[in-house]
Design an enzyme around this catalytic site. Structure first.
Site, PDB file in Angstrom:
ATOM      1  CD  GLU A  77      -1.738  -2.421   1.217  1.00  0.00           C
ATOM      2  OE1 GLU A  77      -2.500  -3.293   0.769  1.00  0.00           O
ATOM      3  OE2 GLU A  77      -0.668  -2.685   1.800  1.00  0.00           O
ATOM      4  CG  HIS A 146     -10.250  -8.700   5.900  1.00  0.00           C
ATOM      5  ND1 HIS A 146      -9.168  -9.129   6.617  1.00  0.00           N
ATOM      6  CD2 HIS A 146     -10.036  -9.069   4.613  1.00  0.00           C
ATOM      7  CE1 HIS A 146      -8.320  -9.740   5.803  1.00  0.00           C
ATOM      8  NE2 HIS A 146      -8.817  -9.717   4.587  1.00  0.00           N
TER       9      HIS A 146
END
Length: 341
Positions: A77, A146
């Site tokens: 990321e 998540h």
């Protein structure tokens, strides 16, 4: 039908009429239109090409625009955001997909130290028209990391716009507005609403920084965003049967907050409930309530109430229903501001 340079697949056509789309498909259509409008729009993310993203939001865009504009990245990321900074510096409009909310933190330094500050640091010479798409929130029975709600971290950071969509129409309109903006935008998508359908028209509608009243009311202002807008509307319907009129506001923009709409509602109702999935401490609810109290103190009939997630790490899937604000918890908040508890 015309073809794009270097491709054999037919060029995509824009949305030209009202269609019923899922929220995820509406984002897809908005991305497609933005890429048609501006050849400098490029997509970056993990598995967004051939796979179409883990939620299939970018399905078919690789075939339509090619690998130079729909770029599969490594699982990094920080690298995704850092690459986007370089692209923006060279005049592109990158759209980064963070696969899951909890994966954004390796890119956090790039977002708050570079993306948010470049325009200010260069005295306006360099713009960062970067859109960072973030599936956020719980309710899908996912594993650890998540189901986070990290929006407050970014709302706290000057230089970033932060928005959260709740329905298919806003998903389509606001992704296009976010990409066209010269400001960097964190675009939060409620993952448990991806498959919920709604009518979508081609028009852009209200500006992304504007809050909207989704259910008019006179007794209580109920303020929320993202997935909880649907729950808030259900709460308004249930309360109406008990003689309480709730005005539900979809905040849409988390930074900046449209306090004009919020204050007008609170001055009318005299009562405020704010609900979000994120933890209570340091959450947006506290900041909004503090600001409304400062500006509307003499209009308040009772102390505002927060209905939020708890101050714990997001729980395992079997326990998430107890963590997320639901109809009963929101109605309990309404009862408290109405003096029923």
């Amino acid at each position: 039908m015309a073809t794009l340079p270097g491709l054999t697949a037919p060029a995509p056509t824009p949305l030209t009429e009202t269609k019923t789309l899922t929220l995820g498909k509406a984002i897809n259509e908005g991305l497609r239109q933005a890429m048609l409008d501006d050849p400098k729009v490029v997509l970056l993310g993990e598995d967004i090409g051939a796979l179409g993203g883990v939620f299939r939001v970018t399905s078919d865009l690789l075939a339509q625009f090619g690998a130079r504009r729909v770029i599969d990245t490594p699982l990094a990321e920080s690298g995704i955001i850092g690459t986007a900074v370089g692209l923006a510096y060279r005049g592109y409009r990158p759209v980064c997909e963070i696969q899951f909310d909890g994966f954004i933190f390796p890119g956090f330094d790039q977002i708050v130290s570079q993306v948010a500050k470049f325009h200010y640091r260069t005295q306006g010479a360099v713009r960062m028209p970067i859109t960072v798409r973030v599936p956020f929130g719980g309710g899908i029975g996912a594993a650890e990391h998540h189901s986070e709600s990290p929006e407050a971290y970014f709302s706290h950071t000057s230089g970033l716009r932060v928005i959260a969509v709740s329905n298919a129409q806003d998903a389509y309109s606001l992704i296009r507005q976010a990409i066209a903006s010269d400001d960097p935008v964190l675009y939060f998508e409620p993952k448990r609403r991806y498959h919920v359908k709604g009518e979508v028209v081609p028009e852009l509608g209200a500006p992304m920084e504007q809050a909207v009243i989704v259910t008019p009311g006179t007794d209580v202002t109920l303020l929320t965003y993202g997935a909880l807008v649907s729950t808030a509307k259900d709460a308004a319907l249930a309360a109406f049967d008990e003689g309480v009129s709730i005005e539900v506001i979809d905040l849409r923009s988390l930074s900046p907050v449209d306090y004009a709409v919020v204050e007008a509602s609170v001055r009318k109702t005299g009562r405020l409930v704010v609900t979000h999935e994120a933890a209570r401490s340091g959450g947006l609810g506290g900041e909004i309530i503090a600001t409304v109290t400062e500006r509307c103190f003499s209009f308040l009939e009772s102390a505002p109430v927060r209905v939020t997630g708890f101050d714990v790490p997001y729980p395992p899937a079997k326990l998430e229903s107890h963590h997320l604000p639901d109809l009963d918890r929101i109605l309990d908040g309404v009862d408290r501001v109405m003096g029923r508890r």
